[in-house]
Design a protein around this motif. Structure first.
Motif, PDB file in Angstrom:
ATOM      1  N   THR A   4      -0.301  17.205  30.230  1.00  9.73           N
ATOM      2  CA  THR A   4      -0.411  17.448  28.791  1.00  9.73           C
ATOM      3  C   THR A   4       0.751  18.297  28.289  1.00  9.73           C
ATOM      4  O   THR A   4       1.291  18.053  27.213  1.00  9.73           O
ATOM      5  N   ILE A   5       1.138  19.282  29.090  1.00  4.63           N
ATOM      6  CA  ILE A   5       2.272  20.134  28.714  1.00  4.63           C
ATOM      7  C   ILE A   5       3.543  19.309  28.593  1.00  4.63           C
ATOM      8  O   ILE A   5       4.292  19.436  27.627  1.00  4.63           O
ATOM      9  N   ARG A   6       3.786  18.445  29.570  1.00  3.97           N
ATOM     10  CA  ARG A   6       4.986  17.599  29.532  1.00  3.97           C
ATOM     11  C   ARG A   6       4.936  16.610  28.375  1.00  3.97           C
ATOM     12  O   ARG A   6       5.939  16.362  27.714  1.00  3.97           O
ATOM     13  N   THR A   7       3.762  16.021  28.134  1.00  2.00           N
ATOM     14  CA  THR A   7       3.611  15.039  27.066  1.00  2.00           C
ATOM     15  C   THR A   7       3.901  15.644  25.700  1.00  2.00           C
ATOM     16  O   THR A   7       4.536  15.019  24.854  1.00  2.00           O
ATOM     17  N   ASN A   8       3.455  16.867  25.473  1.00  2.72           N
ATOM     18  CA  ASN A   8       3.604  17.516  24.164  1.00  2.72           C
ATOM     19  C   ASN A   8       4.827  18.419  24.058  1.00  2.72           C
ATOM     20  O   ASN A   8       4.975  19.128  23.064  1.00  2.72           O
ATOM     21  N   ASN A   9       5.667  18.426  25.078  1.00  3.41           N
ATOM     22  CA  ASN A   9       6.896  19.233  25.086  1.00  3.41           C
ATOM     23  C   ASN A   9       6.619  20.714  24.822  1.00  3.41           C
ATOM     24  O   ASN A   9       7.271  21.356  23.999  1.00  3.41           O
ATOM     25  N   VAL A  10       5.629  21.259  25.514  1.00  2.15           N
ATOM     26  CA  VAL A  10       5.306  22.676  25.387  1.00  2.15           C
ATOM     27  C   VAL A  10       6.230  23.460  26.316  1.00  2.15           C
ATOM     28  O   VAL A  10       6.454  23.073  27.455  1.00  2.15           O
ATOM     29  N   SER A  11       6.782  24.537  25.801  1.00  7.33           N
ATOM     30  CA  SER A  11       7.647  25.372  26.643  1.00  7.33           C
ATOM     31  C   SER A  11       7.386  26.847  26.337  1.00  7.33           C
ATOM     32  O   SER A  11       6.884  27.203  25.279  1.00  7.33           O
ATOM     33  N   PHE A  12       7.743  27.671  27.305  1.00  4.58           N
ATOM     34  CA  PHE A  12       7.639  29.112  27.132  1.00  4.58           C
ATOM     35  C   PHE A  12       8.995  29.578  26.619  1.00  4.58           C
ATOM     36  O   PHE A  12       9.975  29.622  27.362  1.00  4.58           O
ATOM     37  N   THR A 150       9.717  40.057  17.592  1.00  8.11           N
ATOM     38  CA  THR A 150       9.267  40.554  18.886  1.00  8.11           C
ATOM     39  C   THR A 150       7.806  40.185  19.090  1.00  8.11           C
ATOM     40  O   THR A 150       6.958  40.507  18.272  1.00  8.11           O
ATOM     41  N   SER A 151       7.533  39.494  20.210  1.00 14.55           N
ATOM     42  CA  SER A 151       6.150  39.171  20.563  1.00 14.55           C
ATOM     43  C   SER A 151       5.538  40.406  21.184  1.00 14.55           C
ATOM     44  O   SER A 151       6.086  40.968  22.126  1.00 14.55           O
ATOM     45  N   LYS A 152       4.390  40.849  20.655  1.00 16.88           N
ATOM     46  CA  LYS A 152       3.836  42.124  21.089  1.00 16.88           C
ATOM     47  C   LYS A 152       2.446  42.034  21.701  1.00 16.88           C
ATOM     48  O   LYS A 152       2.081  42.852  22.517  1.00 16.88           O
ATOM     49  N   ASN A 153       1.636  41.067  21.300  1.00 15.00           N
ATOM     50  CA  ASN A 153       0.226  41.096  21.660  1.00 15.00           C
ATOM     51  C   ASN A 153      -0.129  40.358  22.941  1.00 15.00           C
ATOM     52  O   ASN A 153      -0.758  40.911  23.823  1.00 15.00           O
ATOM     53  N   HIS A 154       0.230  39.096  23.049  1.00 12.64           N
ATOM     54  CA  HIS A 154      -0.204  38.300  24.182  1.00 12.64           C
ATOM     55  C   HIS A 154       0.857  37.255  24.531  1.00 12.64           C
ATOM     56  O   HIS A 154       1.595  36.800  23.656  1.00 12.64           O
ATOM     57  N   LEU A 155       0.913  36.895  25.787  1.00 12.02           N
ATOM     58  CA  LEU A 155       1.906  35.913  26.233  1.00 12.02           C
ATOM     59  C   LEU A 155       1.715  34.555  25.559  1.00 12.02           C
ATOM     60  O   LEU A 155       2.663  33.785  25.434  1.00 12.02           O
ATOM     61  N   SER A 156       0.513  34.264  25.107  1.00 16.16           N
ATOM     62  CA  SER A 156       0.258  32.976  24.461  1.00 16.16           C
ATOM     63  C   SER A 156       1.071  32.817  23.168  1.00 16.16           C
ATOM     64  O   SER A 156       1.296  31.698  22.714  1.00 16.16           O
ATOM     65  N   GLU A 157       1.534  33.931  22.577  1.00 20.05           N
ATOM     66  CA  GLU A 157       2.371  33.870  21.372  1.00 20.05           C
ATOM     67  C   GLU A 157       3.731  33.240  21.659  1.00 20.05           C
ATOM     68  O   GLU A 157       4.420  32.815  20.750  1.00 20.05           O
ATOM     69  N   CYS A 158       4.119  33.184  22.912  1.00 23.27           N
ATOM     70  CA  CYS A 158       5.467  32.763  23.287  1.00 23.27           C
ATOM     71  C   CYS A 158       5.586  31.280  23.609  1.00 23.27           C
ATOM     72  O   CYS A 158       6.678  30.795  23.834  1.00 23.27           O
ATOM     73  N   PHE A 159       4.472  30.569  23.639  1.00 20.44           N
ATOM     74  CA  PHE A 159       4.528  29.137  23.921  1.00 20.44           C
ATOM     75  C   PHE A 159       4.879  28.387  22.648  1.00 20.44           C
ATOM     76  O   PHE A 159       4.317  28.635  21.583  1.00 20.44           O
ATOM     77  N   ARG A 160       5.802  27.457  22.761  1.00 24.18           N
ATOM     78  CA  ARG A 160       6.280  26.684  21.611  1.00 24.18           C
ATOM     79  C   ARG A 160       6.121  25.204  21.901  1.00 24.18           C
ATOM     80  O   ARG A 160       6.278  24.762  23.029  1.00 24.18           O
ATOM     81  N   ILE A 161       5.852  24.425  20.865  1.00 26.34           N
ATOM     82  CA  ILE A 161       5.785  22.970  20.976  1.00 26.34           C
ATOM     83  C   ILE A 161       6.953  22.418  20.190  1.00 26.34           C
ATOM     84  O   ILE A 161       7.073  22.642  18.985  1.00 26.34           O
ATOM     85  N   PHE A 162       7.822  21.695  20.874  1.00 24.14           N
ATOM     86  CA  PHE A 162       9.023  21.147  20.222  1.00 24.14           C
ATOM     87  C   PHE A 162       8.926  19.649  20.113  1.00 24.14           C
ATOM     88  O   PHE A 162       8.484  18.967  20.959  1.00 24.14           O
TER      89      PHE A 162
END
Length: 162
Positions: A4-12, A150-162
């Motif tokens: 699913t990550i590869r299909t949707n081009n999700v990256s950190f 600056t991302s401050k709260n949680h690592l999930s804020e850093c995932f992007r879908i391109f």
């Protein structure tokens, strides 16, 4: 999940990470570690005996290296941390601390917890942040947009879908 990550081009793809988020990153297979950072034989003790899992754990391991009053750079160091590590089965706690320091030193500055994020000039001043919090409590008035990246709260804020 990986499919699913590869299909949707999700990256950190974080722009800037706070020190707290850098400390939450995993210690092993770290995105900011260049090739040949990890050594199976050297890292085995850190992984299996010391139970190091995050960058925070690596930082705690290396803290003894800066305490020159009590810690000696020998296999027979008698500081409290090294004695405790020997009790759980580590043969050379100083070597493990040096290995942890080597891993931290090799991390990319974006992910290295010993480096602070560069000033971007976008973050609101302390006075503006305080004024925003007062306006939120009153539930009226204007709140100024905070353009900080600056991302401050949680690592999930850093995932992007391109």
């Amino acid at each position: 999940m990986l499919k699913t990550i590869r299909t949707n081009n999700v990256s950190f793809a974080p722009n800037k990470l706070s020190v707290q988020l850098k400390s939450q990153m995993p210690a092993w297979c770290h995105l900011g570690a260049p090739p040949k950072t990890y050594h199976k034989t050297k890292d085995k003790c850190l992984h299996s005996i010391h139970k190091v899992e995050s960058v925070k754990d690596l930082r705690e391991m290396t803290a003894r290296l800066t305490n020159h009053d009590r810690h000696n750079t020998t296999a027979t160091c008698t500081c409290n941390e090294c004695v405790e590590d020997r009790l759980i089965g580590c043969n050379n706690p100083d070597k493990c601390a040096q290995t942890a320091q080597h891993i931290l030193d090799n991390l990319n500055p974006l992910f290295n917890p010993n480096t602070s994020p560069k000033k971007d000039g976008l973050t609101l001043t302390h006075r503006r942040l305080e004024k925003n919090s007062q306006m939120r409590t009153r539930q009226r008035g204007e709140i100024l947009f905070d353009p900080s990246i600056t991302s401050k709260n949680h690592l999930s804020e850093c995932f992007r879908i391109f």
